[in-house]
Design an enzyme around this catalytic site. Sequence first.
Site, PDB file in Angstrom:
ATOM      1  N   GLY A  44      46.461  40.649  34.897  1.00 59.98           N
ATOM      2  CA  GLY A  44      46.047  40.381  33.528  1.00 59.98           C
ATOM      3  C   GLY A  44      47.240  40.448  32.596  1.00 59.98           C
ATOM      4  N   ALA A  45      47.089  39.873  31.414  1.00 69.28           N
ATOM      5  CA  ALA A  45      48.191  39.796  30.458  1.00 69.28           C
ATOM      6  C   ALA A  45      48.512  41.134  29.805  1.00 69.28           C
ATOM      7  CB  ALA A  45      47.860  38.759  29.381  1.00 69.28           C
ATOM      8  N   HIS A  46      47.578  42.064  29.844  1.00 72.44           N
ATOM      9  CA  HIS A  46      47.779  43.360  29.161  1.00 72.44           C
ATOM     10  C   HIS A  46      48.409  44.361  30.116  1.00 72.44           C
ATOM     11  CE1 HIS A  46      46.927  47.058  27.014  1.00 72.44           C
ATOM     12  NE2 HIS A  46      46.644  46.322  25.953  1.00 72.44           N
ATOM     13  N   PRO A  47      49.422  45.103  29.659  1.00 69.61           N
ATOM     14  CA  PRO A  47      49.959  46.169  30.514  1.00 69.61           C
ATOM     15  C   PRO A  47      48.863  47.200  30.794  1.00 69.61           C
ATOM     16  CG  PRO A  47      51.308  45.866  28.545  1.00 69.61           C
ATOM     17  CD  PRO A  47      50.083  45.020  28.378  1.00 69.61           C
ATOM     18  N   ARG A  48      48.870  47.771  31.976  1.00 68.94           N
ATOM     19  CA  ARG A  48      47.816  48.721  32.317  1.00 68.94           C
ATOM     20  C   ARG A  48      48.404  49.929  33.035  1.00 68.94           C
ATOM     21  NH1 ARG A  48      48.316  44.051  33.903  1.00 68.94           N
ATOM     22  NH2 ARG A  48      48.808  43.649  36.040  1.00 68.94           N
TER      23      ARG A  48
END
Length: 118
Positions: free
Chosen positions: A80-84
């Site tokens: 996904g595009a969001h850091p996690r």
Amino acid sequence: MSKLVECVPNFSEGRDKEIIEKIVDEVRKTEGVKLLDYCSDKDHNRSVVTFIGGPEETKEAAFKLIKKASELIDMSKHSGAHPRMGATDVVPFIPIRDITTEECVEIAKDLGKRLEKN
């Protein structure tokens, strides 16, 4: 008046509706809290839940949501595009009524200790 706390956890699933519903159901099933909203973003592959309740009830709902997310989300296959940071990224507690920010910090610390043990 009684104390009221809002919690807005973010978890790393925004595509699989079945998994999202199972995680959000943990909040729905917790007495003393009210689910206000939740939304998911497929590009970021992330969901955000908002609920309120008494301090202990809100902490319990957050615990159950985090545990369910960790059971259902496989971070080794996540994209996904969001850091996690993990299956659940952030779990802020926000003072709403008759509770201080400092008390919300203690709720977060208590939750962290419980998660560490479980």
